[in-house]
Design a protein around this motif. Structure first.
Motif, PDB file in Angstrom:
ATOM      1  N   THR A  29      33.409  56.642  29.517  1.00  0.00           N
ATOM      2  CA  THR A  29      34.839  56.568  29.795  1.00  0.00           C
ATOM      3  C   THR A  29      35.179  55.172  30.276  1.00  0.00           C
ATOM      4  OG1 THR A  29      34.887  58.893  30.444  1.00  0.00           O
ATOM      5  CG2 THR A  29      36.710  57.532  31.193  1.00  0.00           C
ATOM      6  N   GLY A  30      36.338  54.698  29.894  1.00  0.00           N
ATOM      7  CA  GLY A  30      36.866  53.439  30.391  1.00  0.00           C
ATOM      8  C   GLY A  30      38.349  53.600  30.667  1.00  0.00           C
ATOM      9  N   PHE A  31      38.945  52.575  31.229  1.00  0.00           N
ATOM     10  CA  PHE A  31      40.397  52.588  31.415  1.00  0.00           C
ATOM     11  C   PHE A  31      40.936  51.208  31.114  1.00  0.00           C
ATOM     12  CE2 PHE A  31      38.856  51.367  35.601  1.00  0.00           C
ATOM     13  CZ  PHE A  31      39.763  50.421  36.041  1.00  0.00           C
ATOM     14  N   LEU A  32      42.229  51.145  30.871  1.00  0.00           N
ATOM     15  CA  LEU A  32      42.881  49.884  30.544  1.00  0.00           C
ATOM     16  C   LEU A  32      43.460  49.260  31.801  1.00  0.00           C
ATOM     17  CD1 LEU A  32      44.754  50.930  27.293  1.00  0.00           C
ATOM     18  CD2 LEU A  32      42.591  49.684  27.502  1.00  0.00           C
ATOM     19  N   LEU A  33      43.246  47.965  31.939  1.00  0.00           N
ATOM     20  CA  LEU A  33      43.717  47.201  33.086  1.00  0.00           C
ATOM     21  C   LEU A  33      44.482  45.991  32.582  1.00  0.00           C
ATOM     22  CD1 LEU A  33      43.542  46.625  36.241  1.00  0.00           C
ATOM     23  CD2 LEU A  33      41.596  45.168  35.651  1.00  0.00           C
ATOM     24  N   SER A  34      45.687  45.789  33.106  1.00  0.00           N
ATOM     25  CA  SER A  34      46.488  44.620  32.766  1.00  0.00           C
ATOM     26  C   SER A  34      46.371  43.611  33.896  1.00  0.00           C
ATOM     27  CB  SER A  34      47.954  45.022  32.588  1.00  0.00           C
ATOM     28  OG  SER A  34      48.753  43.883  32.415  1.00  0.00           O
ATOM     29  N   ARG A  35      46.060  42.359  33.528  1.00  0.00           N
ATOM     30  CA  ARG A  35      45.928  41.311  34.541  1.00  0.00           C
ATOM     31  C   ARG A  35      46.741  40.095  34.128  1.00  0.00           C
ATOM     32  NH1 ARG A  35      40.686  38.239  37.073  1.00  0.00           N
ATOM     33  NH2 ARG A  35      41.853  37.425  38.822  1.00  0.00           N
ATOM     34  N   PRO A  36      47.545  39.564  35.047  1.00  0.00           N
ATOM     35  CA  PRO A  36      48.328  38.380  34.703  1.00  0.00           C
ATOM     36  C   PRO A  36      47.428  37.160  34.497  1.00  0.00           C
ATOM     37  CG  PRO A  36      48.665  38.982  37.019  1.00  0.00           C
ATOM     38  CD  PRO A  36      47.780  40.019  36.408  1.00  0.00           C
ATOM     39  N   VAL A  37      47.773  36.363  33.501  1.00  0.00           N
ATOM     40  CA  VAL A  37      47.116  35.071  33.252  1.00  0.00           C
ATOM     41  C   VAL A  37      48.232  34.080  32.970  1.00  0.00           C
ATOM     42  CG1 VAL A  37      44.887  35.928  32.452  1.00  0.00           C
ATOM     43  CG2 VAL A  37      46.720  35.708  30.827  1.00  0.00           C
ATOM     44  N   GLY A  38      48.655  33.404  33.989  1.00  0.00           N
ATOM     45  CA  GLY A  38      49.802  32.514  33.848  1.00  0.00           C
ATOM     46  C   GLY A  38      51.059  33.211  34.326  1.00  0.00           C
ATOM     47  N   GLU A  39      52.192  32.560  34.074  1.00  0.00           N
ATOM     48  CA  GLU A  39      53.445  33.057  34.620  1.00  0.00           C
ATOM     49  C   GLU A  39      53.958  34.328  33.943  1.00  0.00           C
ATOM     50  OE1 GLU A  39      57.752  31.167  35.538  1.00  0.00           O
ATOM     51  OE2 GLU A  39      55.965  29.975  35.934  1.00  0.00           O
ATOM     52  N   ASN A  40      54.009  34.363  32.631  1.00  0.00           N
ATOM     53  CA  ASN A  40      54.533  35.531  31.923  1.00  0.00           C
ATOM     54  C   ASN A  40      53.565  36.088  30.892  1.00  0.00           C
ATOM     55  OD1 ASN A  40      57.109  35.728  33.189  1.00  0.00           O
ATOM     56  ND2 ASN A  40      57.761  33.926  32.042  1.00  0.00           N
ATOM     57  N   ASN A  41      52.293  35.834  31.061  1.00  0.00           N
ATOM     58  CA  ASN A  41      51.295  36.316  30.114  1.00  0.00           C
ATOM     59  C   ASN A  41      50.327  37.264  30.808  1.00  0.00           C
ATOM     60  OD1 ASN A  41      52.175  34.746  27.867  1.00  0.00           O
ATOM     61  ND2 ASN A  41      51.269  32.954  28.849  1.00  0.00           N
ATOM     62  N   TYR A 116      49.708  53.962  24.707  1.00  0.00           N
ATOM     63  CA  TYR A 116      48.776  53.764  25.813  1.00  0.00           C
ATOM     64  C   TYR A 116      49.534  53.361  27.058  1.00  0.00           C
ATOM     65  CZ  TYR A 116      49.477  48.815  24.901  1.00  0.00           C
ATOM     66  OH  TYR A 116      50.060  47.580  24.722  1.00  0.00           O
ATOM     67  N   LYS A 117      48.893  53.504  28.168  1.00  0.00           N
ATOM     68  CA  LYS A 117      49.357  53.020  29.461  1.00  0.00           C
ATOM     69  C   LYS A 117      48.215  52.217  30.054  1.00  0.00           C
ATOM     70  CE  LYS A 117      53.209  55.395  29.368  1.00  0.00           C
ATOM     71  NZ  LYS A 117      54.495  54.783  29.289  1.00  0.00           N
ATOM     72  N   TYR A 118      48.501  51.457  31.075  1.00  0.00           N
ATOM     73  CA  TYR A 118      47.458  50.671  31.729  1.00  0.00           C
ATOM     74  C   TYR A 118      47.680  50.654  33.231  1.00  0.00           C
ATOM     75  CZ  TYR A 118      51.180  47.215  31.341  1.00  0.00           C
ATOM     76  OH  TYR A 118      52.395  46.581  31.390  1.00  0.00           O
ATOM     77  N   VAL A 119      46.619  50.362  33.929  1.00  0.00           N
ATOM     78  CA  VAL A 119      46.678  50.166  35.367  1.00  0.00           C
ATOM     79  C   VAL A 119      47.007  48.696  35.587  1.00  0.00           C
ATOM     80  CG1 VAL A 119      45.338  50.167  37.508  1.00  0.00           C
ATOM     81  CG2 VAL A 119      44.988  51.986  35.800  1.00  0.00           C
TER      82      VAL A 119
END
Length: 150
Positions: A29-41, A116-119
């Motif tokens: 099992t895995g999950f999706l994670l969103s992480r900022p890289v820069g101002e709007n990316n 999909y959704k992400y954390v």
């Protein structure tokens, strides 16, 4: 509006680990994670355990198909990813069983087809939280005993 629990279901990814012949060697099992890289990316990462992602050459991950902006239950989109063992990054501490893989390109290419959704990265603990009280709820979201949706 979906509940938090329903939202969590769409962050969770079934991972089929495969050998070079395409045979499934394990399931995780895995999950999706969103992480900022820069101002709007942002980048989207697949987060799992080292014992799931590291050492396996190929994986298959599946997502619920998106139709008209909503999940199309019973229909899935599967991706076979080769060379995983070359791109997965494990936590530097050998006692921490966490590994990540950048999956941003998949989501850019398939944005209109994947539900999909992400954390969000800001939701992760910083370990400066007050002590947990007795009887806190713990929830497990994943694919125990080889069970899965889609």
């Amino acid at each position: 509006m979906n509940t938090v629990f329903e939202q969590l279901l769409y962050t969770t990814i079934r991972i089929e680990c495969k050998n070079n012949e395409g045979n499934i060697t394990s399931i995780g099992t895995g999950f999706l994670l969103s992480r900022p890289v820069g101002e709007n990316n942002y980048k989207l990462y697949l987060v799992s355990n080292k014992h799931v992602l590291m050492g396996t050459p190929n994986i298959a991950i599946s997502f619920t198909y998106k139709e008209n902006g909503k999940p199309k239950h019973g229909r899935k989109q599967e991706f076979n990813i080769q060379g995983v063992d070359q791109v997965v990054k494990g936590h530097p501490n050998p006692d921490v069983d966490i590994a990540v893989m950048d999956c941003t390109e998949i989501f850019i290419a398939m944005e209109d087809k994947l539900y999909y959704k992400y954390v969000d990265y800001s939701m992760l603990a910083e370990f400066n939280e007050p002590e947990l009280s007795v009887a806190e709820n713990v929830y497990f979201v994943g694919y125990p005993d080889g069970r899965y949706d889609c």
